[in-house]
Design a protein around this motif. Sequence first.
Motif, PDB file in Angstrom:
ATOM      1  N   ARG A  40      -6.795 -13.255 -32.500  1.00 30.24           N
ATOM      2  CA  ARG A  40      -5.595 -13.084 -33.317  1.00 30.24           C
ATOM      3  C   ARG A  40      -4.956 -11.694 -33.164  1.00 30.24           C
ATOM      4  NH1 ARG A  40      -3.583 -15.958 -37.527  1.00 30.24           N
ATOM      5  NH2 ARG A  40      -5.462 -17.211 -37.573  1.00 30.24           N
ATOM      6  N   TRP A  66       3.159 -21.589 -30.425  1.00 26.04           N
ATOM      7  CA  TRP A  66       1.833 -21.034 -30.664  1.00 26.04           C
ATOM      8  C   TRP A  66       1.021 -22.016 -31.484  1.00 26.04           C
ATOM      9  CZ3 TRP A  66      -0.314 -19.867 -35.435  1.00 26.04           C
ATOM     10  CH2 TRP A  66       0.555 -19.911 -36.518  1.00 26.04           C
ATOM     11  N   ARG A  67      -0.305 -21.884 -31.381  1.00 30.49           N
ATOM     12  CA  ARG A  67      -1.205 -22.696 -32.196  1.00 30.49           C
ATOM     13  C   ARG A  67      -2.541 -21.983 -32.309  1.00 30.49           C
ATOM     14  NH1 ARG A  67      -4.250 -27.253 -28.921  1.00 30.49           N
ATOM     15  NH2 ARG A  67      -4.451 -26.211 -26.917  1.00 30.49           N
ATOM     16  N   GLU A  68      -3.235 -22.268 -33.392  1.00 29.23           N
ATOM     17  CA  GLU A  68      -4.573 -21.722 -33.593  1.00 29.23           C
ATOM     18  C   GLU A  68      -5.582 -22.735 -33.071  1.00 29.23           C
ATOM     19  OE1 GLU A  68      -7.455 -19.804 -37.021  1.00 29.23           O
ATOM     20  OE2 GLU A  68      -5.443 -20.483 -37.559  1.00 29.23           O
ATOM     21  N   ILE A  74      -5.796 -17.688 -30.648  1.00 34.91           N
ATOM     22  CA  ILE A  74      -4.406 -18.124 -30.682  1.00 34.91           C
ATOM     23  C   ILE A  74      -3.941 -18.394 -29.257  1.00 34.91           C
ATOM     24  CG2 ILE A  74      -2.039 -17.505 -31.351  1.00 34.91           C
ATOM     25  CD1 ILE A  74      -3.963 -17.771 -33.730  1.00 34.91           C
ATOM     26  N   PHE A  76      -0.523 -19.004 -27.202  1.00 34.27           N
ATOM     27  CA  PHE A  76       0.911 -18.873 -27.382  1.00 34.27           C
ATOM     28  C   PHE A  76       1.618 -18.721 -26.045  1.00 34.27           C
ATOM     29  CE2 PHE A  76      -0.760 -14.639 -27.355  1.00 34.27           C
ATOM     30  CZ  PHE A  76       0.209 -13.812 -26.817  1.00 34.27           C
TER      31      PHE A  76
END
Length: 85
Positions: A40, A66-68, A74, A76
Amino acid sequence: MTRVRTPADIAARSAERLRAPDRVRSLRDGFHRETFVLDREAARAKARDILDRFPKAAYMTEVESWRELSDGRIEFTMRRLPTAD
């Protein structure tokens, strides 16, 4: 001496660009894209670095998506024009 390009040359070059690595690619819309998978804080720093190097006003730079991930990292994609006008 300049080489005359045939339609086959142009098609081969276009096909090669479409097979570019996932991390860096330019699609038909002319934008340059880079995809990253980082922790992150590293993701924030990387996005900030790119936005500082390629300002939105000149390069239309943005975080395209973006996505976790399940492990907390992350993923992105940054999008920008390859050159400023």
